[in-house]
Design an enzyme around this catalytic site. Structure first.
Site, PDB file in Angstrom:
ATOM      1  N   SER A   1       0.832  -1.199   0.000  1.00  0.00           N
ATOM      2  CA  SER A   1       0.000   0.000   0.000  1.00  0.00           C
ATOM      3  C   SER A   1       0.871   1.255   0.000  1.00  0.00           C
ATOM      4  O   SER A   1       1.540   1.521  -0.993  1.00  0.00           O
ATOM      5  CB  SER A   1      -0.975  -0.056   1.190  1.00  0.00           C
ATOM      6  OG  SER A   1      -2.009   0.881   1.025  1.00  0.00           O
TER       7      SER A   1
ATOM      8  N   HIS B   1      -4.743  -1.588  -3.985  1.00  0.00           N
ATOM      9  CA  HIS B   1      -6.099  -1.996  -3.576  1.00  0.00           C
ATOM     10  C   HIS B   1      -7.096  -1.722  -4.710  1.00  0.00           C
ATOM     11  O   HIS B   1      -8.200  -1.212  -4.487  1.00  0.00           O
ATOM     12  CB  HIS B   1      -6.505  -1.256  -2.302  1.00  0.00           C
ATOM     13  CG  HIS B   1      -5.502  -1.364  -1.192  1.00  0.00           C
ATOM     14  ND1 HIS B   1      -5.046  -2.580  -0.719  1.00  0.00           N
ATOM     15  CD2 HIS B   1      -4.850  -0.405  -0.479  1.00  0.00           C
ATOM     16  CE1 HIS B   1      -4.170  -2.379   0.251  1.00  0.00           C
ATOM     17  NE2 HIS B   1      -4.026  -1.069   0.408  1.00  0.00           N
TER      18      HIS B   1
END
Length: 246
Positions: free
Chosen positions: A134, A170
């Site tokens: 991330s 994501h």
């Protein structure tokens, strides 16, 4: 330092819940170790949790995951001050740097205050595998889509730029990320963006994307670019990594 050339593994995964522990390293973290080429000794992992504000409970869970995996783990903390005398020497003494998710905007600001942006570039060139999830993925790129500034997604465009692309993480689990990445490419903020569904990682040798890998079947990686006036998205089918043994 054991990687033969500068190597980055940029991911939207790497962790899963354990049965006896709160956190385990999933296949992507193990693949980062494999990419380093280390053998004949315990791998040395540097954990960087700047994006979580060096949260102690997260660091403890990552340390527990490293113990289960058989890795030697050192946390590099920058709050309230660096926890080691020689930051550059500490980074260069490890096989893999694993950067946790959280606020990529705060991560970049704090790294620059402490000169860690320059140190990470030197480590990359020296053969330390740079990896993360991330925020720990976006940081290596020119930027990407982030919720660092609030619940709504916004662009961040001042990444370290080791990889000359935008980055979308994501991609399948946060509905706002795909349209924002497409808009940023359309507007010219990024010439190209490389994106990952949850559980997927992108392997770079130098600045070249050489492979997509996944710890979850059915997930994808994507390259978003321009074709004339149109924004186009190409899906890349990742190679499924073997599940770790515990």
């Amino acid at each position: 330092m054991t990687a033969a050339e500068p190597t980055i593994l940029a991911t939207s995964g790497g962790h899963r819940a354990g049965t006896r522990t709160r956190l385990l390293f999933d296949a992507l973290v193990h693949h980062a170790v494999d990419l380093s080429g280390v053998h004949g000794r315990r791998p040395r992992i540097l954990y960087v949790g700047t994006a979580t504000g060096d949260a102690e409970h997260v660091t403890a869970r990552v340390a527990e995951a490293a113990r289960v995996a058989g890795y030697d783990l050192t946390p590099l903390q920058l709050f309230p001050m660096p926890n080691v005398e020689d930051v550059e020497g500490t980074v260069l003494a490890h096989d893999v740097v694993w950067v946790m998710g959280g606020s990529v905007a705060n991560l970049l600001a704090v790294w620059r205050v402490h000169g860690l942006d320059v140190i990470m570039r030197r480590a990359w060139r020296a053969g330390v595998v740079l990896a993360g999830v991330s925020a720990g993925s976006i940081c290596w790129f020119e930027g990407g889509a982030t919720d660092s500034f609030g619940p709504g997604l916004r662009p961040v465009t001042d990444g370290l730029g080791l990889l000359p692309y935008g980055n979308g993480v994501h991609y399948d689990s946060d509905a706002g990320r795909r349209p924002l990445i497409h808009r940023l490419v359309a507007e010219g903020a990024f010439r190209t963006a490389h994106c990952t569904d949850d559980g997927v990682g992108l392997v770079y040798r130098g600045t070249e994307l050489v492979e997509a890998v996944t710890e979850l079947p059915g997930r994808g990686a994507y390259v978003v670019g321009r074709a004339g006036t149109e924004t186009v998205e190409e899906r890349i089918e990742p190679r499924l990594l073997p599940a770790p043994r515990f």
